[in-house]
Design an enzyme around this catalytic site. Structure first.
Site, PDB file in Angstrom:
ATOM      1  CB  THR A 103       0.491   6.291   0.796  1.00 50.85           C
ATOM      2  OG1 THR A 103       1.905   6.128   0.684  1.00 50.85           O
ATOM      3  CG2 THR A 103      -0.103   5.083   1.489  1.00 50.85           C
ATOM      4  CB  CYS A 149     -23.025 -15.938 -16.856  1.00 48.68           C
ATOM      5  SG  CYS A 149     -22.777 -14.149 -17.054  1.00 48.68           S
ATOM      6  CB  ILE A 155      -6.862  -3.853  -5.724  1.00 51.95           C
ATOM      7  CG1 ILE A 155      -7.373  -2.799  -4.725  1.00 51.95           C
ATOM      8  CG2 ILE A 155      -6.556  -5.161  -5.001  1.00 51.95           C
ATOM      9  CD1 ILE A 155      -8.674  -3.186  -4.032  1.00 51.95           C
ATOM     10  CG  HIS A 160      -4.035  -8.902  -2.355  1.00 54.02           C
ATOM     11  ND1 HIS A 160      -3.366  -8.103  -1.447  1.00 54.02           N
ATOM     12  CD2 HIS A 160      -3.766 -10.179  -1.984  1.00 54.02           C
ATOM     13  CE1 HIS A 160      -2.726  -8.862  -0.574  1.00 54.02           C
ATOM     14  NE2 HIS A 160      -2.954 -10.125  -0.875  1.00 54.02           N
ATOM     15  CB  THR A 171       4.649  -4.182   1.887  1.00 55.36           C
ATOM     16  OG1 THR A 171       3.971  -5.256   2.545  1.00 55.36           O
ATOM     17  CG2 THR A 171       6.069  -4.596   1.565  1.00 55.36           C
ATOM     18  CB  SER A 172       3.084  -3.781   7.287  1.00 55.84           C
ATOM     19  OG  SER A 172       2.091  -4.693   6.838  1.00 55.84           O
ATOM     20  CB  CYS A 201     -24.616 -10.284 -14.675  1.00 56.04           C
ATOM     21  SG  CYS A 201     -24.323 -10.931 -16.339  1.00 56.04           S
ATOM     22  CB  ALA A 246      -0.937  -0.003   1.199  1.00 54.74           C
ATOM     23  CG  PHE A 271      -5.904  -1.670   4.590  1.00 52.90           C
ATOM     24  CD1 PHE A 271      -7.102  -2.279   4.872  1.00 52.90           C
ATOM     25  CD2 PHE A 271      -5.628  -1.344   3.272  1.00 52.90           C
ATOM     26  CE1 PHE A 271      -8.021  -2.577   3.877  1.00 52.90           C
ATOM     27  CE2 PHE A 271      -6.525  -1.630   2.266  1.00 52.90           C
ATOM     28  CZ  PHE A 271      -7.723  -2.246   2.572  1.00 52.90           C
TER      29      PHE A 271
END
Length: 239
Positions: free
Chosen positions: A29, A133, A106, A122, A191-192, A151, A25, A36
């Site tokens: 930033t 579908c 993401i 992720h 990243t942690s 959908c 993350a 998070f």
């Protein structure tokens, strides 16, 4: 001390031609996307349910409308733009030095910056699919729909992101393991290293140039060959 570390980082990059970047993350930033676990992160904000509960598979299935209320409000940042870290990584890829970006994010910002070889552990907010579908839908479908998106076949549309209680994509993990195990340099940033199984992937690195760049302490600090405790932008703007 920082100058000496920066010079060593530059030297290692110049000597390497199979670099892998593993990011979290903290990469985004500086593009205005909150993480998070920091003081201002999502986990320290107050909601009817804890964010980690809302972002779970069971919550999605049982409280789909509430999930989407939170998801649209806190997980989608269509105005976010790549920052210096994203662009420098894309540049290293074009130079033939960086072989893969492995991201826990993401947001799709690596691709926007021009990176081609991106492994999204992720998933991505930009992809969505019908649970019935399996038809894929763009992000616009989620944004423009009120309440729960459906959908044409009647099935519920789910973001193609890995929620808590869900497994990572086997093919993506396999590619990440291969990339890390073959790398001659591994740069870990923003990243942690507390989120598993993603964080465990760095165990597959067997080289002697593991660089860890993060503002806060991580469980792997003592294992890094080069530890730089500052923001990514501060480092990458000098490369």
């Amino acid at each position: 001390m920082f100058i000496k570390k920066k010079d060593l980082l530059k030297q290692w990059i110049s000597e390497s031609d199979n670099i892998v970047f593993f990011g979290g993350a903290g990469v985004s930033t500086e593009s205005g996307i909150p993480d998070f676990r920091s003081v201002d992160g999502l986990y320290n904000q107050k909601y009817e349910y804890p964010p980690e509960t809302i972002l779970s598979h069971s919550f999605f299935m049982e409280h789909t409308e509430k999930f989407y209320d939170f998801y649209r409000d806190k997980m989608i940042y269509t105005d976010a733009k790549p920052n210096i870290t994203h662009y420098k990584l894309a540049q290293l890829e074009r130079q033939g030095k960086l072989k893969s970006v492995i991201t826990q994010n993401i947001d799709g910002l690596h691709q926007m910056a021009g990176s081609m070889n991106v492994l999204e552990l992720h998933g991505s907010v930009w992809r969505n699919f019908c649970m019935k579908c399996h038809r894929f839908y763009p992000l616009e479908k989620i944004i423009q729909t009120k309440k729960v998106p459906h959908c044409d076949c009647g099935g519920i549309i789910k973001p193609d992101v890995v929620l808590y209680e869900e497994s990572l994509n086997d093919d993506t993990v396999s590619k990440a393991v291969k990339a890390i195990s073959m790398a001659d340099m591994l740069i870990i940033g923003g990243t942690s290293l507390n989120v598993y199984p993603a964080a465990g992937l760095i165990r597959f690195y067997k080289g002697g140039k593991m660089v860890l760049i993060n503002k806060s302490v991580t469980p792997y600090d003592n294992e890094a060959d080069l530890l730089i405790q500052t923001g990514l932008g501060e480092v990458f703007k000098e490369l």
